[in-house]
Design an enzyme around this catalytic site. Structure first.
Site, PDB file in Angstrom:
ATOM      1  NE  ARG A  81      91.145  36.184 -24.233  1.00 40.03           N
ATOM      2  CZ  ARG A  81      90.070  36.550 -24.941  1.00 40.03           C
ATOM      3  NH1 ARG A  81      90.001  36.298 -26.230  1.00 40.03           N
ATOM      4  NH2 ARG A  81      89.075  37.191 -24.356  1.00 40.03           N
TER       5      ARG A  81
ATOM      6  CG  HIS B 141      91.147  39.921 -30.070  1.00 38.32           C
ATOM      7  ND1 HIS B 141      91.765  39.753 -28.862  1.00 38.32           N
ATOM      8  CD2 HIS B 141      89.911  39.385 -29.939  1.00 38.32           C
ATOM      9  CE1 HIS B 141      90.936  39.146 -28.014  1.00 38.32           C
ATOM     10  NE2 HIS B 141      89.803  38.919 -28.659  1.00 38.32           N
TER      11      HIS B 141
HETATM   12  P1  NDP Z   1      83.476  28.298 -22.315  1.00 36.56           P
HETATM   13  O1  NDP Z   1      83.880  28.614 -20.932  1.00 36.56           O
HETATM   14  O2  NDP Z   1      82.029  28.135 -22.635  1.00 36.56           O
HETATM   15  O3  NDP Z   1      84.205  26.965 -22.815  1.00 36.56           O
HETATM   16  C1  NDP Z   1      85.517  26.664 -22.490  1.00 36.56           C
HETATM   17  C2  NDP Z   1      85.824  25.241 -22.940  1.00 36.56           C
HETATM   18  O4  NDP Z   1      87.203  24.971 -22.683  1.00 36.56           O
HETATM   19  C3  NDP Z   1      85.013  24.183 -22.175  1.00 36.56           C
HETATM   20  O5  NDP Z   1      84.641  23.141 -23.037  1.00 36.56           O
HETATM   21  C4  NDP Z   1      86.015  23.677 -21.153  1.00 36.56           C
HETATM   22  O6  NDP Z   1      85.818  22.349 -20.727  1.00 36.56           O
HETATM   23  C5  NDP Z   1      87.299  23.759 -21.940  1.00 36.56           C
HETATM   24  N1  NDP Z   1      88.457  23.778 -21.035  1.00 36.56           N
HETATM   25  C6  NDP Z   1      88.734  24.665 -20.058  1.00 36.56           C
HETATM   26  N2  NDP Z   1      89.870  24.318 -19.414  1.00 36.56           N
HETATM   27  C7  NDP Z   1      90.297  23.180 -20.011  1.00 36.56           C
HETATM   28  C8  NDP Z   1      91.405  22.322 -19.798  1.00 36.56           C
HETATM   29  N3  NDP Z   1      92.301  22.566 -18.827  1.00 36.56           N
HETATM   30  N4  NDP Z   1      91.540  21.229 -20.585  1.00 36.56           N
HETATM   31  C9  NDP Z   1      90.626  20.957 -21.566  1.00 36.56           C
HETATM   32  N5  NDP Z   1      89.557  21.741 -21.813  1.00 36.56           N
HETATM   33  C10 NDP Z   1      89.398  22.835 -21.044  1.00 36.56           C
HETATM   34  O7  NDP Z   1      84.112  29.434 -23.235  1.00 36.56           O
HETATM   35  P2  NDP Z   1      83.578  29.996 -24.642  1.00 36.56           P
HETATM   36  O8  NDP Z   1      83.371  28.862 -25.555  1.00 36.56           O
HETATM   37  O9  NDP Z   1      82.472  30.946 -24.433  1.00 36.56           O
HETATM   38  O10 NDP Z   1      84.846  30.866 -25.089  1.00 36.56           O
HETATM   39  C11 NDP Z   1      86.116  30.259 -25.284  1.00 36.56           C
HETATM   40  C12 NDP Z   1      87.174  31.328 -25.423  1.00 36.56           C
HETATM   41  O11 NDP Z   1      87.059  31.998 -26.668  1.00 36.56           O
HETATM   42  C13 NDP Z   1      87.067  32.482 -24.419  1.00 36.56           C
HETATM   43  O12 NDP Z   1      87.595  32.122 -23.159  1.00 36.56           O
HETATM   44  C14 NDP Z   1      87.897  33.541 -25.083  1.00 36.56           C
HETATM   45  O13 NDP Z   1      89.245  33.396 -24.696  1.00 36.56           O
HETATM   46  C15 NDP Z   1      87.779  33.213 -26.581  1.00 36.56           C
HETATM   47  N6  NDP Z   1      87.087  34.258 -27.336  1.00 36.56           N
HETATM   48  C16 NDP Z   1      87.727  34.845 -28.396  1.00 36.56           C
HETATM   49  C17 NDP Z   1      87.115  35.808 -29.158  1.00 36.56           C
HETATM   50  C18 NDP Z   1      87.805  36.408 -30.332  1.00 36.56           C
HETATM   51  O14 NDP Z   1      87.263  37.314 -30.965  1.00 36.56           O
HETATM   52  N7  NDP Z   1      88.980  35.962 -30.699  1.00 36.56           N
HETATM   53  C19 NDP Z   1      85.755  36.256 -28.866  1.00 36.56           C
HETATM   54  C20 NDP Z   1      85.170  35.596 -27.722  1.00 36.56           C
HETATM   55  C21 NDP Z   1      85.817  34.631 -27.001  1.00 36.56           C
HETATM   56  P3  NDP Z   1      84.506  21.914 -19.919  1.00 36.56           P
HETATM   57  O15 NDP Z   1      83.384  22.010 -20.934  1.00 36.56           O
HETATM   58  O16 NDP Z   1      84.785  20.533 -19.509  1.00 36.56           O
HETATM   59  O17 NDP Z   1      84.344  22.897 -18.796  1.00 36.56           O
END
Ligand code: NDP
Length: 310
Positions: A225, A273
């Site tokens: 994002r 995107h």
């Molecule tokens: P998930 O919720 O499965 O994973 C998020 C990850 O980020 C987890 O490993 C989490 O840690 C980590 N995280 C969250 N907060 C923190 C923090 N403060 N510090 C360190 N690590 C953190 O999300 P997805 O993998 O499904 O998706 C990720 C993002 O991809 C979505 O939120 C979206 O913004 C983006 N996206 C973009 C697309 C595009 O076309 N460009 C399409 C789809 C999604 P933990 O495992 O410890 O909880």
């Protein structure tokens, strides 16, 4: 009891989703009355996207759950009118698309593809690219998409590091967590991939201080994002050479305004995107399975923790 399910995704997505969802409900034996219009007080479940017709959940007085078609839920989590469980999209099609996009852009950098694609100039200068085993790639965010991408990069042979909020163990990936872990995850990263959610805690994860932790000339790939990066700090790092190139798919303002410096920067690739998207056929399976679970009193998959924002 038949559940009333409102499709409130993007209106032009309804014709594609309707037959797939009906087929999945039938396959799972879930009695569901699926429509794209209902009186709000009759609705049990909302299949939701922020670009659909629903923004205020207050009139949905018997709502049991909201099922997001999007993986990123930052546009829904602050909505105070939503008081029922919210699930996000974890879809094998979305994962496959993201993995391919991440691998492709990582290989572009790793192999130095631009030299021959963009700079074909009659010179014969044979210099083979290094092997992936000699290249460190770091994935920030080890959730559904980050883990799938990290594993794919590890399967290609890269030295892969990853970083998340809580500690993970993923075969072939050196995992780091928390504020101290970020420094270690970035220290060797020649290519950094951002797959974090947009939350108050992740804003400006890449800023002047953290960009300075990278080896000089590192490449940035952001399909996560826009707010994950401090844009001013990235532009300064690109101008100084601290960052060699950036491929950016997501932005604070989308569409990216024509006057934004990223468009004209010689060391930035802008993609609109498109890194990945929810695929209707696999997403319909996930949605129908969650409604089956809710109706059977079983725990929902992919629940959002509203206090964390993802
Ligand atoms: P998930 O919720 O499965 O994973 C998020 C990850 O980020 C987890 O490993 C989490 O840690 C980590 N995280 C969250 N907060 C923190 C923090 N403060 N510090 C360190 N690590 C953190 O999300 P997805 O993998 O499904 O998706 C990720 C993002 O991809 C979505 O939120 C979206 O913004 C983006 N996206 C973009 C697309 C595009 O076309 N460009 C399409 C789809 C999604 P933990 O495992 O410890 O909880």
């Amino acid at each position: 009891m038949t559940a009333n399910v409102l499709f409130a995704g993007r209106p032009d997505a309804w014709p594609a989703y309707e037959p797939l969802l009906r087929a999945e409900f039938a396959r799972l034996g879930v009695p569901a009355n699926l429509r794209n219009e209902f009186a709000p007080e009759e609705v049990d479940y909302i299949i939701f996207a922020p670009n659909g017709p629903v923004s205020d959940f207050t009139p949905f007085t018997r709502l049991k759950a909201v099922l997001s078609l999007w993986a990123g839920v930052e546009k829904i989590t602050p909505n105070a009118s939503l008081t029922v469980p919210l699930t996000r999209m974890v879809d094998s099609g979305l994962e496959q698309g993201m993995t391919e996009w991440v691998a492709g852009h990582s290989l572009r950098y790793h192999l130095g593809m631009d030299t021959h694609i963009l700079d074909q100039n009659g010179r014969w200068e044979p210099k083979a690219p290094p092997l992936a085993k000699d290249r460190n790639v770091t994935v920030l965010g080890l959730g559904a998409l980050g883990t799938a991408s990290a594993q794919a990069l590890a399967a290609l042979g890269f030295q892969v590091s990853g970083w998340s909020r809580t500690q993970k163990e993923i075969e072939g990936v050196s995992c780091f967590a928390g504020a101290d872990g970020l420094k270690e995850a970035l220290a060797k990263a020649e290519i950094v991939i951002l797959l974090l959610p947009d939350t108050p805690a992740t804003e400006n994860t890449l800023n002047a201080e953290t960009l300075a932790m990278l080896p000089r000339g590192a490449k940035i790939i952001n399909p996560g994002r826009g707010p994950l990066i401090d844009d001013g700090a990235l532009l300064a790092a690109l101008d100084s050479g601290q960052v060699g190139h950036a491929t950016l798919d997501v932005f604070r303002i989308e569409p990216l305004p024509p006057e934004h410096p990223y468009w004209a920067h010689p060391n930035v690739t802008v993609t609109p995107h498109i890194a990945s998207e929810t695929r209707e056929s696999t997403a319909a399976e996930v949605i129908a399975e969650n409604i089956r679970r809710a109706e059977a009193g079983e725990p929902l998959l992919h629940l959002v923790d509203r206090s964390l924002g993802y």
